[in-house]
Scaffold this active site. Structure first.
Site, mmCIF file in Angstrom:
data_model
loop_
_atom_site.group_PDB
_atom_site.id
_atom_site.type_symbol
_atom_site.label_atom_id
_atom_site.label_comp_id
_atom_site.label_asym_id
_atom_site.label_seq_id
_atom_site.Cartn_x
_atom_site.Cartn_y
_atom_site.Cartn_z
ATOM 1 N N CYS A 106 0.812 -1.176 0.163
ATOM 2 C CA CYS A 106 -0.222 0.413 0.026
ATOM 3 C C CYS A 106 0.551 1.291 -0.024
ATOM 4 O O CYS A 106 0.387 2.492 -0.219
ATOM 5 C CB CYS A 106 -0.801 0.166 0.924
ATOM 6 S SG CYS A 106 -1.902 -1.438 1.774
ATOM 7 N N ASP A 108 2.278 2.360 2.223
ATOM 8 C CA ASP A 108 1.949 2.703 3.993
ATOM 9 C C ASP A 108 3.673 2.983 4.647
ATOM 10 O O ASP A 108 4.753 2.049 4.649
ATOM 11 C CB ASP A 108 1.172 1.307 4.904
ATOM 12 C CG ASP A 108 0.321 0.753 4.188
ATOM 13 O OD1 ASP A 108 -0.639 2.078 4.087
ATOM 14 O OD2 ASP A 108 -0.108 -0.143 4.630
ATOM 15 N N CYS A 160 -2.886 4.004 4.403
ATOM 16 C CA CYS A 160 -4.198 3.487 3.710
ATOM 17 C C CYS A 160 -4.769 4.125 5.550
ATOM 18 O O CYS A 160 -4.410 3.553 6.527
ATOM 19 C CB CYS A 160 -4.118 2.424 3.530
ATOM 20 S SG CYS A 160 -3.706 0.990 4.564
ATOM 21 N N CYS A 198 -2.045 -5.014 6.963
ATOM 22 C CA CYS A 198 -1.680 -2.974 7.860
ATOM 23 C C CYS A 198 -1.157 -3.205 8.906
ATOM 24 O O CYS A 198 -0.989 -2.516 9.321
ATOM 25 C CB CYS A 198 -2.630 -2.873 7.154
ATOM 26 S SG CYS A 198 -3.050 -2.310 5.037
HETATM 27 ZN ZN LIG Z 1 -1.724 -0.563 4.081
#
Ligand SMILES: [Zn+2]
Length: 143
Positions: free
Chosen positions: A34, A36, A59, A103
């Site tokens: 992502c 991140d 995210c 995440c």
């Molecule tokens: Zn993420």
């Protein structure tokens, strides 16, 4: 609606966002999926997490799980904070979509790095980083 009420709450009003000047431990991790990036700052007194702050460029799930993770470790001992798993963070958020579990792994890894940063500054051996985050990542994205 794939996100729980709690995820949305922590995403919209993240707790403990910011920087601790002269932090006792700092940990930074990233994930390519992502994009991140997460940085965790720890203030440690009497073997306890006296304060914790984080910065995340990521995210919604990364922000929500960092926020929840910092709430869970605040006031805990270093040993308790080390044992916090991404599953526990996801449970505290009443669940994350499976595709977003990686995440929540970021928060766990960033806390581990920050604790080891603190330990190495004290001249202590770093603890073994848990590999379960990688396994989970492969499980989620490995097909
Ligand atoms: Zn993420």
């Amino acid at each position: 609606m794939i996100y729980t009420e709690k995820v949305m709450d922590h995403f919209r009003n993240p707790r403990n966002v910011g920087v601790i000047e002269n932090a006792d431990g700092v940990g930074e991790v990233g994930n390519a999926k992502c994009g991140d990036i997460m940085r965790v700052y720890l203030k440690i007194e009497d073997n306890k997490i006296a304060d914790v702050k984080f910065e995340t460029f990521g995210c919604g799930s990364a922000i929500a799980s960092s926020s929840m993770a910092t709430e869970l470790i605040k006031g805990a001992t270093i040993e308790e904070a080390w044992k916090l798993s991404n599953q526990a963070v996801a449970e505290a958020l009443n669940g994350l979509p499976p595709v977003k579990m990686h995440c929540s792994v970021l928060a766990e890894e960033a806390i581990h790095k920050a604790i080891n940063d603190f330990r190495s500054k004290q001249g202590l051996e770093p603890w073994d980083m848990d590999e379960s985050g990688e396994d989970l990542h492969d499980k989620v994205h490995g097909e």
